[in-house]
Design a protein around this motif. Structure first.
Motif, PDB file in Angstrom:
ATOM      1  N   ARG A 397     -55.341  -9.143   0.145  1.00  0.00           N
ATOM      2  CA  ARG A 397     -56.602  -8.755  -0.474  1.00  0.00           C
ATOM      3  C   ARG A 397     -57.342  -7.716   0.367  1.00  0.00           C
ATOM      4  NH1 ARG A 397     -61.188 -13.229  -1.133  1.00  0.00           N
ATOM      5  NH2 ARG A 397     -61.700 -12.504   0.978  1.00  0.00           N
ATOM      6  N   ASP A 398     -57.209  -7.797   1.690  1.00  0.00           N
ATOM      7  CA  ASP A 398     -57.906  -6.857   2.571  1.00  0.00           C
ATOM      8  C   ASP A 398     -57.034  -5.655   2.948  1.00  0.00           C
ATOM      9  OD1 ASP A 398     -56.268  -8.536   3.950  1.00  0.00           O
ATOM     10  OD2 ASP A 398     -57.615  -8.886   5.640  1.00  0.00           O
ATOM     11  N   GLY A 399     -55.972  -5.431   2.164  1.00  0.00           N
ATOM     12  CA  GLY A 399     -55.169  -4.231   2.356  1.00  0.00           C
ATOM     13  C   GLY A 399     -54.161  -4.296   3.475  1.00  0.00           C
ATOM     14  N   GLU A 400     -53.994  -5.469   4.097  1.00  0.00           N
ATOM     15  CA  GLU A 400     -52.997  -5.635   5.153  1.00  0.00           C
ATOM     16  C   GLU A 400     -51.670  -6.088   4.533  1.00  0.00           C
ATOM     17  OE1 GLU A 400     -53.667  -4.690   8.164  1.00  0.00           O
ATOM     18  OE2 GLU A 400     -55.768  -4.280   7.713  1.00  0.00           O
ATOM     19  N   PHE A 401     -50.691  -6.419   5.378  1.00  0.00           N
ATOM     20  CA  PHE A 401     -49.357  -6.744   4.874  1.00  0.00           C
ATOM     21  C   PHE A 401     -48.826  -8.034   5.494  1.00  0.00           C
ATOM     22  CE2 PHE A 401     -49.818  -2.174   4.466  1.00  0.00           C
ATOM     23  CZ  PHE A 401     -49.410  -1.954   3.159  1.00  0.00           C
ATOM     24  N   VAL A 402     -48.164  -8.846   4.637  1.00  0.00           N
ATOM     25  CA  VAL A 402     -47.472 -10.045   5.098  1.00  0.00           C
ATOM     26  C   VAL A 402     -46.031 -10.009   4.609  1.00  0.00           C
ATOM     27  CG1 VAL A 402     -49.500 -11.539   5.219  1.00  0.00           C
ATOM     28  CG2 VAL A 402     -48.247 -11.324   3.058  1.00  0.00           C
ATOM     29  N   ALA A 403     -45.185 -10.799   5.265  1.00  0.00           N
ATOM     30  CA  ALA A 403     -43.803 -10.955   4.816  1.00  0.00           C
ATOM     31  C   ALA A 403     -43.792 -12.042   3.746  1.00  0.00           C
ATOM     32  CB  ALA A 403     -42.905 -11.332   5.983  1.00  0.00           C
ATOM     33  N   MET A 404     -43.584 -11.657   2.508  1.00  0.00           N
ATOM     34  CA  MET A 404     -43.638 -12.613   1.398  1.00  0.00           C
ATOM     35  C   MET A 404     -42.925 -12.021   0.186  1.00  0.00           C
ATOM     36  SD  MET A 404     -44.546 -15.493   0.047  1.00  0.00           S
ATOM     37  CE  MET A 404     -45.536 -16.167   1.376  1.00  0.00           C
TER      38      MET A 404
END
Length: 611
Positions: A397-404
């Motif tokens: 939501r805050d424009g960052e990235f996760v591994a998913m």
């Protein structure tokens, strides 16, 4: 013909009667049956499939496409012509399959039927196919029958199946796994109950073939003998197929030991003979199944619905015996087919004499050692020896990235939240679990990539869309990876064509792949460096088209050993799999091979598969 009704005998005795009478019908078919099987298989392979392929290519060209790419399919100018051609293709395939099965049923039912009377009977069936009621038969032949493989089989429907990426994903959750298993059981049950549809359609008058099959298979004594008999037939022919594969490699095994230089040629013609034998074996298996089903219809004729009766036998009765020259014609056609198949296979066998250098990519890490797309899964893949790890990245939501991989957290975390609705801090504090009992925290892209750098493990990073991407999500991803000094040391791919195009535009030097859930005919028009094709449609033809277009070729998700062997033998550039340890073991085994016998066995086994 045994005339006692199925309800008057037990299940096992009825099964024995169906098998015995079915065997008698196949033996009575003799040379004419063998000629029919060979002719049908060769006509379909040599004429029908090329014509259908040509029509399919023309249908795509009418819509401005040279290959089928479901990810970029658009309805526009030429779509009407495309749709009309696809309807024509379906009609041709339906007519061919129906007439193939009808000819087989008629010849088994009346093996001495004269050619003229046989033609009249086929004409009667052809006229019935034009009726609106035959639409149910189309659904049965092109959907239910191929999906379960119980009953009649045809080369024209062999590729119809539930894609492994669908079944594989469903199996990763208890709820969806149970639901999918129940769905498959339902398909099998429906297929058993409708197994008599084709013989009823061919042998009776009055229509309502599916309804008649449903009635004849009512109750345990109705469906169980049919299921047991057909299962027995398929089991016997599967065993014969394996035996044939073993026999087919013997000349090559001898050549490997005595004259290795001749092995490619010996293997090629052995393959040609095995291909023909496999076609005959598959056809005989279909004939044996058909004979069992015909027997079941005849034994249950008294229980057919009102208005549905067995068609009367032609007045001319039994026809003349097949001429002796028919055996010679069949033999000559078989020899020509073997020579043709063998000559075409010389190049293939020469290529197979080379060692496979296919890359092994662990799909979302290695699930045997950790949850998918987590640090634990990454470390397990490294421990297993994978060449690369395929992983997914999604924006928060805050424009960052996760591994998913999943857009929501239901499957792995038991939560209804969507990734796009949570911040990076919120997501990385959530624990995910899998069916193997592993658990871990959702990692940020930075943590995942940093750990991969420590392990020296290159990544295939997939850009996933979760529905909340910013317009500049590709630019942000590039900036994040540059900050981590990891942009150029990894490769990339995505199902989203605009993301692929944007990444190549921003950084033409990066190695980027275009992922295709379904593809056909030709390689796509893409700026990517390679394509990643789902196993179901990752055909050898498409692989050749990719090579001709200068594109690399990878496939996903290959989890069965036969598929692994096939792609290793084919020289596919990369195999994305949940079981990298198995693929690595097979690759090592193939690299240690001497001679072509083992490679030939893998190929022959595909051609002689029954059911």
């Amino acid at each position: 013909m045994v005339k006692s009704r199925p309800g008057q005998t037990g299940v096992w005795r009825e099964t024995g009667l169906l098998l015995a009478e079915g065997t008698r019908l196949v033996r009575a078919g003799g040379a004419r049956l063998a000629a029919l099987i060979l002719a049908c298989q060769l006509v379909i392979l040599g004429i029908a499939l090329p014509v259908i392929g040509w029509l399919y290519r023309e249908a795509l060209r009418a819509a401005g496409m040279h290959g089928l790419d479901m990810g970029q399919l658009r309805i526009g100018q030429g779509f009407t012509l495309t749709a009309a051609l696809i309807v024509l293709i379906i009609a041709i395939a339906f007519w061919l399959i129906s007439m193939q099965f009808a000819l087989l049923v008629l010849l088994l039912r009346r093996p001495g039927l004269g050619w003229r009377d046989l033609g009249r009977e086929l004409g009667r069936v052809a006229r019935r196919l034009l009726r609106p009621g035959s639409g149910a038969l189309l659904l049965y032949l092109f959907l239910l029958l191929p999906l379960t493989g119980f009953g009649f089989t045809s080369v024209l429907t062999r590729g119809i199946a539930i894609p492994s990426f669908i079944s594989g994903e469903l199996a990763k959750s208890v709820q969806t796994g149970i639901g999918f298993s129940l769905f498959l059981l339902l398909l099998v049950a429906l297929n058993v109950r409708l197994a008599l549809t084709v013989p009823v359609f061919v042998l009776t008058t009055g229509g309502r073939a599916a309804r008649s099959s449903w009635r004849l298979t009512r109750g345990l004594r109705g469906w169980a003998p049919i299921a047991l008999s057909v299962g027995t037939v398929l089991g016997v022919f599967a065993t014969l197929g394996t035996l044939l594969a073993v026999i087919a490699i013997l000349p090559t095994a001898l050549s490997d030991a005595v004259a290795p230089g001749a092995s490619p040629v010996v293997a090629a013609y052995s393959l040609g003979a095995a291909q023909l034998a496999g076609l005959m074996l598959s056809g005989l298996a279909t004939a044996a199944v058909a004979a069992v089903l015909i027997t079941a219809v005849l034994r249950g004729a008294e229980r057919l619905p009102a208005g549905v009766e067995l068609a009367p036998s032609p007045a001319r009765g039994e026809g003349p015996r097949p001429p002796r020259r028919l055996a010679g014609i069949v033999t000559a056609a078989a020899v020509v087919a073997v020579l043709g198949f063998g000559t075409a296979g010389v190049g293939t066998m020469q290529r197979l004499s080379e060692y496979p250098e296919t890359l092994v990519l662990a799909h979302r890490g290695f699930s045997d050692g950790g949850v998918e797309n987590t640090i634990g899964g990454l470390e397990a893949a490294h421990e297993a020896g994978a060449d690369l790890v395929e992983m997914d990245v999604m924006q928060t939501r805050d424009g960052e990235f996760v591994a998913m991989h999943d857009a929501t957290l239901g499957r792995l975390a038991g939560r209804a939240d969507a990734v796009k609705d949570l911040t990076l801090d919120e997501l990385t504090s959530i624990t995910v679990r899998d069916l193997h009992g592993h658990e871990d925290l959702i990692p940020s892209l930075a943590d995942y990539v940093s750990r991969a750098q420590e392990l020296g493990m290159p990544l295939l990073i997939e850009i996933k869309l979760g529905g909340g991407e910013t317009p500049d999500h590709v630019e942000r991803l590039v900036a994040e990876l540059e900050r981590l000094d990891a942009l150029e040391s990894n490769i990339y791919h995505s199902l989203d064509a605009p993301s692929v195009e944007r990444l190549k535009l921003l950084r033409p030097d990066l190695t980027v792949g275009y992922t295709m859930a379904f593809a056909a005919v030709d390689a796509p028009d893409t700026p990517a460096d390679f394509i990643v094709v789902e196993e179901w449609s990752a055909t050898e033809h498409l692989q050749g088209a990719a090579l001709a277009a200068g594109l690399g070729f990878m496939t996903w998700t290959v989890d069965d050993e036969s598929g692994m062997r096939e792609h290793l033998r084919r020289g596919t550039d990369g195999i994305i799999t949940d079981h990298p340890d198995t693929v690595l073991s097979l690759r090592d085994e193939m690299q240690d091979e001497t001679g072509l016998a083992a490679a030939l066995f893998d190929i022959v086994e595909r051609f002689v598969t029954v059911g």
